[in-house]
Design a protein around this motif. Structure first.
Motif, PDB file in Angstrom:
ATOM      1  N   ILE A 177       0.809  -1.057   0.036  1.00 22.95           N
ATOM      2  CA  ILE A 177       0.075  -0.062   0.083  1.00 22.95           C
ATOM      3  C   ILE A 177       0.801   1.164  -0.031  1.00 22.95           C
ATOM      4  O   ILE A 177       0.602   2.242  -0.774  1.00 22.95           O
ATOM      5  N   ALA A 178       1.829   1.255   0.852  1.00 20.90           N
ATOM      6  CA  ALA A 178       2.740   2.525   0.935  1.00 20.90           C
ATOM      7  C   ALA A 178       3.528   2.537  -0.586  1.00 20.90           C
ATOM      8  O   ALA A 178       3.438   3.700  -0.927  1.00 20.90           O
ATOM      9  N   ASP A 179       3.952   1.717  -1.068  1.00 19.84           N
ATOM     10  CA  ASP A 179       4.610   1.742  -2.468  1.00 19.84           C
ATOM     11  C   ASP A 179       3.180   2.374  -3.308  1.00 19.84           C
ATOM     12  O   ASP A 179       3.844   3.157  -4.152  1.00 19.84           O
ATOM     13  N   GLU A 180       2.164   2.022  -3.237  1.00 19.68           N
ATOM     14  CA  GLU A 180       1.197   2.430  -4.426  1.00 19.68           C
ATOM     15  C   GLU A 180       0.993   3.812  -4.255  1.00 19.68           C
ATOM     16  O   GLU A 180       0.535   4.616  -5.039  1.00 19.68           O
ATOM     17  N   LEU A 181       1.033   4.283  -3.029  1.00 22.32           N
ATOM     18  CA  LEU A 181       0.711   5.472  -2.726  1.00 22.32           C
ATOM     19  C   LEU A 181       2.076   6.512  -2.590  1.00 22.32           C
ATOM     20  O   LEU A 181       1.795   7.554  -2.241  1.00 22.32           O
ATOM     21  N   GLY A 182       3.075   6.075  -3.153  1.00 22.62           N
ATOM     22  CA  GLY A 182       4.425   6.882  -2.962  1.00 22.62           C
ATOM     23  C   GLY A 182       4.718   7.189  -1.578  1.00 22.62           C
ATOM     24  O   GLY A 182       5.457   8.196  -1.412  1.00 22.62           O
ATOM     25  N   LEU A 183       4.473   6.392  -0.482  1.00 20.89           N
ATOM     26  CA  LEU A 183       5.086   6.855   0.945  1.00 20.89           C
ATOM     27  C   LEU A 183       6.218   6.127   1.193  1.00 20.89           C
ATOM     28  O   LEU A 183       6.373   4.869   1.193  1.00 20.89           O
ATOM     29  N   ALA A 184       7.301   6.564   1.602  1.00 21.94           N
ATOM     30  CA  ALA A 184       8.312   6.096   2.036  1.00 21.94           C
ATOM     31  C   ALA A 184       8.538   5.369   3.370  1.00 21.94           C
ATOM     32  O   ALA A 184       9.448   4.203   3.376  1.00 21.94           O
ATOM     33  N   GLU A 185       7.811   5.846   4.238  1.00 21.12           N
ATOM     34  CA  GLU A 185       7.900   5.253   5.669  1.00 21.12           C
ATOM     35  C   GLU A 185       7.021   3.992   5.906  1.00 21.12           C
ATOM     36  O   GLU A 185       5.809   4.266   5.611  1.00 21.12           O
TER      37      GLU A 185
END
Length: 220
Positions: A177-185
């Motif tokens: 999900i973080a990858d899909e949303l472009g979130l690093a942490e």
């Protein structure tokens, strides 16, 4: 009684566990000091942990009032469920809000701490008793938080005690999900399951008992 030398040794042990699991220096240790005295945070900071996590509003406020004005302080992350009526007391001392999981608390944090750094908490295991938004709700919640002016840096989640398979699957889902949303942490993993979190792509593990020993009785 907190022994700074033992805390430093324990932090080194946790770092070795992270390395053995395939992580590196990019995986940071958040020292979880809930129910421990302020000396635990001091010892962690002296040993190189630049951030600590607290769960309870009253306890965090009381501890932070003890810091001397001329004393270096770690970054404070709130990692417990946040009630909207506690945001006001926490806002002056919190550096990162890790457990934003609903519109009401996002709006209150945005009102009391404009532009605050934050993570969204996601319930990736489907347990009804756990806090966190549903995975499918994450994009909309992220959009709302950003529109409110918050700086969303990543996602946070909890595993399932005693179930490595479900925990690993959940951690991998959070990373996806973080990858899909472009979130690093990705804040995930604690003393008992940090290896699973590292394998799944954690950038931060939240460690308490492995640093400070058995936890004292929690304060409400």
């Amino acid at each position: 009684m907190i022994d700074p030398a033992q805390v430093a040794a324990n932090i080194a042990d946790v770092r070795r566990r992270i390395d053995a699991a395939g992580g590196g220096d990019e995986v940071r240790i958040l020292a979880v000091t809930k129910t421990f005295p302020l000396d635990a945070a001091r010892a962690a900071l002296a040993a190189g942990c630049l951030a600590v996590g607290e769960n309870y509003a009253q306890e965090a406020v009381a501890k932070w009032a003890e810091w001397r004005a001329d004393e270096p302080r770690p970054s404070l992350h709130v990692i417990g469920h946040v009630q909207t009526n506690k945001v006001r007391m926490l806002a002056p001392i919190v550096d990162v809000w890790q457990t934003l999981d609903r519109v009401s608390v996002i709006d209150e944090v945005a009102r009391r701490a404009p532009g605050a750094r934050a993570y969204l908490q996601v319930n990736v295991t489907g347990e009804p008793a756990k806090s966190g938004c549903e995975p499918a709700e994450t994009p909309a919640l992220l959009a709302h938080a950003r529109a409110a002016g918050l700086r969303i840096e990543g996602l946070m989640t909890l595993g399932v005690a005693g179930d490595d398979a479900v925990t690993l699957a959940g951690f991998r889902l959070l990373s996806s999900i973080a990858d899909e949303l472009g979130l690093a942490e990705r804040s995930m993993g604690m003393s008992g399951d940090l290896e699973l979190a590292v394998q799944a792509g954690a950038t931060m593990v939240r460690i308490g008992s492995a640093l400070f020993g058995p936890r004292p009785v929690a304060q409400p």
